[in-house]
Design a protein around this motif. Structure first.
Motif, short mmCIF file in Angstrom:
data_model
loop_
_atom_site.label_atom_id
_atom_site.label_comp_id
_atom_site.label_asym_id
_atom_site.label_seq_id
_atom_site.Cartn_x
_atom_site.Cartn_y
_atom_site.Cartn_z
N VAL A 53 0.84 -1.20 0.00
CA VAL A 53 0.00 0.00 0.00
C VAL A 53 0.88 1.25 0.00
CG1 VAL A 53 -1.90 -1.14 1.19
CG2 VAL A 53 -0.15 0.04 2.53
N GLY A 54 0.32 2.33 -0.47
CA GLY A 54 1.02 3.60 -0.48
C GLY A 54 0.03 4.74 -0.47
N ASP A 55 0.53 5.95 -0.25
CA ASP A 55 -0.34 7.12 -0.26
C ASP A 55 -1.01 7.24 -1.63
OD1 ASP A 55 0.29 7.92 2.35
OD2 ASP A 55 2.14 8.86 1.65
N ALA A 56 -2.27 7.62 -1.62
CA ALA A 56 -3.01 7.82 -2.87
C ALA A 56 -2.31 8.86 -3.74
CB ALA A 56 -4.44 8.25 -2.58
N ILE A 57 -2.37 8.67 -5.05
CA ILE A 57 -1.80 9.64 -5.98
C ILE A 57 -2.76 10.82 -6.09
CG2 ILE A 57 -0.89 10.00 -8.29
CD1 ILE A 57 -0.66 6.95 -8.55
N THR A 58 -2.25 12.00 -5.78
CA THR A 58 -3.07 13.21 -5.89
C THR A 58 -2.30 14.25 -6.68
OG1 THR A 58 -2.21 14.08 -3.79
CG2 THR A 58 -4.22 12.76 -3.69
N GLY A 59 -3.01 15.20 -7.25
CA GLY A 59 -2.34 16.26 -7.97
C GLY A 59 -3.21 16.87 -9.04
N GLU A 60 -2.57 17.63 -9.91
CA GLU A 60 -3.31 18.36 -10.94
C GLU A 60 -2.42 18.59 -12.16
OE1 GLU A 60 -4.30 22.17 -9.36
OE2 GLU A 60 -2.22 22.75 -8.98
#
Length: 204
Positions: free
Chosen positions: A116-123
């Motif tokens: 598991v890992g941190d969700a991918i977020t961004g723009e």
């Protein structure tokens, strides 16, 4: 199983995956034939759906005789019960998940390694000049290396890379779509609507 066929020396299926075991009862001295016994203990596996640090897991098993016996150890000290569970890990990493349950043949086990890992977020960050556009993926999170795919919305080929540039053939309104994928196939899909105007043509 070795069928002594040079073009395909080994064939078969993953017996434990489908809940089966095999034993050799007897075999000829020249290994040409053998008597085998297959035992069907029922298929069992852990199904996992990951989103960021949260994992939804379920036991896919055909031989459960007591639903209340299903017990999970999630690799971080957490214990849960039930055929389907959901758990949020405190930090990214690889966790060995084990589940036990009661079957007619006795206590059975299934396991799965879950990353598991941190969700991918961004723009999407975009700069437009006339019919040209330059884009950059401003993202965080994910596990391992990330891959980037850009669809500029005009039917042209997909472009790879964290940053990319594109030349449109005509003025229009386009949806630029970015797909970011990490090493465990978690994804971010972001879309930016852009108005492309040929400023040079307007100035003439």
């Amino acid at each position: 199983l070795d069928y002594s066929f040079p073009a395909q020396p080994e064939s078969g299926i993953n017996l434990p995956f489908v809940g089966m075991t095999m034993s050799v009862d007897s075999i000829n001295a020249d290994f040409s034939t053998a008597d085998l016994t297959f035992n069907n203990g029922g298929m069992k596996r852990v199904v996992a759906d990951r989103q960021g640090l949260t994992v939804d897991m379920s036991l896919d098993a055909t031989d459960v005789t007591d639903e209340s016996s299903i017990a999970w150890q999630l690799g971080d000290g957490t214990a849960l019960t039930g055929r389907s569970i959901s758990h949020t890990y405190a930090s990214a990493g690889n966790y060995d998940v084990e589940v036990s349950y009661t079957a007619a043949s006795g206590t059975q086990m299934a396991s799965k390694s879950v990353t598991v890992g941190d969700a991918i977020t961004g723009e999407i960050v975009a700069n437009r000049t006339g019919l040209s556009i330059t884009v950059d993926a401003d993202v965080t999170g994910g596990v391992g290396d990330l891959t980037y795919r850009w669809d500029f919305g005009d039917g042209e080929d997909i472009v790879s890379g964290q940053s990319a540039s594109h030349e449109y053939e005509s003025e229009n309104n386009y949806d630029v779509t970015l797909t970011v994928t990490d090493e465990i196939n978690l994804q971010l899909v972001a879309t930016l609507n852009v108005d492309i105007v040929d400023e040079l043509a307007l100035s003439i």
